[in-house]
Design a protein around this motif. Structure first.
Motif, mmCIF file in Angstrom:
data_model
loop_
_atom_site.group_PDB
_atom_site.id
_atom_site.type_symbol
_atom_site.label_atom_id
_atom_site.label_comp_id
_atom_site.label_asym_id
_atom_site.label_seq_id
_atom_site.Cartn_x
_atom_site.Cartn_y
_atom_site.Cartn_z
ATOM 1 N N ASP A 80 0.831 -1.202 0.000
ATOM 2 C CA ASP A 80 0.000 0.000 0.000
ATOM 3 C C ASP A 80 0.870 1.258 0.000
ATOM 4 O O ASP A 80 0.560 2.236 -0.689
ATOM 5 N N ASP A 81 1.945 1.238 0.781
ATOM 6 C CA ASP A 81 2.844 2.400 0.830
ATOM 7 C C ASP A 81 3.482 2.633 -0.536
ATOM 8 O O ASP A 81 3.639 3.782 -0.962
ATOM 9 N N ASP A 82 3.841 1.545 -1.218
ATOM 10 C CA ASP A 82 4.443 1.674 -2.548
ATOM 11 C C ASP A 82 3.445 2.276 -3.537
ATOM 12 O O ASP A 82 3.807 3.119 -4.374
ATOM 13 N N LEU A 83 2.188 1.832 -3.454
ATOM 14 C CA LEU A 83 1.171 2.372 -4.348
ATOM 15 C C LEU A 83 0.952 3.854 -4.092
ATOM 16 O O LEU A 83 0.849 4.659 -5.028
ATOM 17 N N ARG A 88 1.652 9.577 -5.740
ATOM 18 C CA ARG A 88 2.179 10.920 -5.445
ATOM 19 C C ARG A 88 3.239 11.351 -6.450
ATOM 20 O O ARG A 88 3.432 12.547 -6.680
ATOM 21 N N SER A 89 3.914 10.367 -7.052
ATOM 22 C CA SER A 89 5.001 10.695 -7.982
ATOM 23 C C SER A 89 4.521 10.972 -9.400
ATOM 24 O O SER A 89 5.306 11.389 -10.262
ATOM 25 N N LEU A 90 3.247 10.762 -9.660
ATOM 26 C CA LEU A 90 2.728 10.962 -11.010
ATOM 27 C C LEU A 90 2.750 12.434 -11.402
ATOM 28 O O LEU A 90 2.713 13.335 -10.559
ATOM 29 N N ASP A 91 2.803 12.666 -12.697
ATOM 30 C CA ASP A 91 2.786 14.033 -13.231
ATOM 31 C C ASP A 91 1.400 14.634 -12.973
ATOM 32 O O ASP A 91 0.397 14.137 -13.504
ATOM 33 N N PRO A 92 1.317 15.683 -12.159
ATOM 34 C CA PRO A 92 0.007 16.272 -11.839
ATOM 35 C C PRO A 92 -0.707 16.868 -13.052
ATOM 36 O O PRO A 92 -1.924 17.075 -12.999
ATOM 37 N N GLN A 93 0.046 17.129 -14.130
ATOM 38 C CA GLN A 93 -0.622 17.656 -15.329
ATOM 39 C C GLN A 93 -1.409 16.563 -16.048
ATOM 40 O O GLN A 93 -2.412 16.848 -16.707
ATOM 41 N N ALA A 152 -5.576 12.870 -4.608
ATOM 42 C CA ALA A 152 -6.131 11.872 -3.686
ATOM 43 C C ALA A 152 -5.083 10.858 -3.229
ATOM 44 O O ALA A 152 -5.418 9.906 -2.523
ATOM 45 N N ALA A 153 -3.831 11.064 -3.588
ATOM 46 C CA ALA A 153 -2.785 10.068 -3.326
ATOM 47 C C ALA A 153 -2.643 9.726 -1.853
ATOM 48 O O ALA A 153 -2.389 8.568 -1.503
ATOM 49 N N ASP A 154 -2.789 10.710 -0.976
ATOM 50 C CA ASP A 154 -2.619 10.443 0.452
ATOM 51 C C ASP A 154 -3.745 9.579 1.022
ATOM 52 O O ASP A 154 -3.623 9.069 2.142
ATOM 53 N N SER A 155 -4.819 9.424 0.266
ATOM 54 C CA SER A 155 -5.950 8.605 0.725
ATOM 55 C C SER A 155 -6.074 7.303 -0.050
ATOM 56 O O SER A 155 -7.043 6.562 0.123
ATOM 57 N N LEU A 156 -5.089 7.020 -0.912
ATOM 58 C CA LEU A 156 -5.109 5.798 -1.720
ATOM 59 C C LEU A 156 -3.853 4.978 -1.454
ATOM 60 O O LEU A 156 -2.768 5.555 -1.325
ATOM 61 N N PRO A 157 -3.981 3.637 -1.427
ATOM 62 C CA PRO A 157 -5.230 2.876 -1.328
ATOM 63 C C PRO A 157 -5.743 2.872 0.101
ATOM 64 O O PRO A 157 -5.036 3.294 1.014
ATOM 65 N N ARG A 158 -6.963 2.402 0.289
ATOM 66 C CA ARG A 158 -7.556 2.341 1.618
ATOM 67 C C ARG A 158 -7.466 0.921 2.173
ATOM 68 O O ARG A 158 -7.512 -0.047 1.423
ATOM 69 N N PRO A 159 -7.364 0.769 3.494
ATOM 70 C CA PRO A 159 -7.401 -0.578 4.083
ATOM 71 C C PRO A 159 -8.697 -1.281 3.694
ATOM 72 O O PRO A 159 -9.752 -0.652 3.564
ATOM 73 N N LEU A 160 -8.620 -2.583 3.533
ATOM 74 C CA LEU A 160 -9.775 -3.358 3.089
ATOM 75 C C LEU A 160 -10.973 -3.169 4.015
ATOM 76 O O LEU A 160 -12.107 -3.017 3.555
#
Length: 243
Positions: free
Chosen positions: A192-195, A200-205, A213-221
């Motif tokens: 999950d941390d890797d995802l 977060r590392s993706l190009d925001p453009q 939404a990166a800080d909220s992804l993924p969510r615990p099952l």
């Protein structure tokens, strides 16, 4: 796993269960009485928890019981019948757990309690989830669970059609999440941390929504399970209000 069959009298089918719902254990004949079914089913569930339903075998079960396959076949017809009983045994644990929660004050609280109890029991028996695929449980514990849930919904004023659809939707929803429980592992948090780091590392453009939404992804099952369950019940409340 319980085998698929077009035979309506196959273990787990409605007709098969109907022939057994009123059956009682009555040892007959001379010689040693047949092994108690409850003992066989308890051992079978423990074996399924260890090796899974697909790897389950009559020989392995006999070894666990310190018995022989011949002794088991005096009591049941084979693997499919035992696994059918195991599935209903799991649902019996759900009823026990739900009972510890006390009486629910409202219909939606009752549905949530039942769904959460099923989810927790499946978490305890993740390798048994496959036993609920491909057929509708119709054993005594399954019938009681369905009766209690439908009673709560009908008492709240839902029509029989909406009550039935609500029960079915929630049951299938929980089983769907249950299938993912076997994938939970100590390494899941690292994954999950890797995802999250990837998002977060993706190009925001190019991925502005994902990055935001990166800080909220993924969510615990478990979080996803409870969120989705509440969405389903919110929809049912809306239907109820429009009725």
């Amino acid at each position: 796993m319980i085998a698929e069959s077009a035979d309506v009298d196959h273990p787990g089918s409605p007709r098969w269960w109907r022939a057994r719902l009123d059956a009682q254990e009555h040892p007959t004949g001379r010689g040693r009485p047949p092994m108690p079914l409850a003992r066989i089913v308890d051992a079978a569930l423990a074996l399924v928890d260890e090796v899974g339903a697909r790897e389950f075998s009559m020989r392995a079960l006999a070894d666990r019981l310190g018995s022989s396959t011949a002794t088991l076949y005096r009591r049941v017809s084979g693997k499919d019948e035992i696994l059918t009983y195991v599935a209903d045994r799991v649902l019996g644990e759900v009823a026990t757990l739900a009972g510890t929660r006390g009486a629910a004050p409202t219909w939606d609280a009752a549905i949530i309690a039942g769904a959460e109890s099923l989810f927790e029991v499946l978490r305890a028996h993740p390798k048994a989830v496959v036993l609920f695929l491909g057929h509708v449980p119709a054993g005594p514990n399954a019938l009681l669970a369905r009766e209690h849930a439908l009673q709560a919904l009908l008492t709240a004023g839902l029509s029989p059609r909406v009550a039935a659809q609500t029960y079915t939707a929630v049951a299938r929803y929980v089983i769907g999440f249950g299938l993912q429980l076997g994938e939970e592992a100590p390494t899941s948090q690292a994954s999950d941390d890797d995802l999250s780091a990837l998002y977060r590392s993706l190009d925001p453009q190019h991925f502005p929504a994902t990055v935001s939404a990166a800080d909220s992804l993924p969510r615990p099952l478990a979080d996803e399970f409870h969120f989705g369950l509440n969405l389903i019940l919110r929809g049912v409340r809306q239907i109820q209000g429009e009725a």
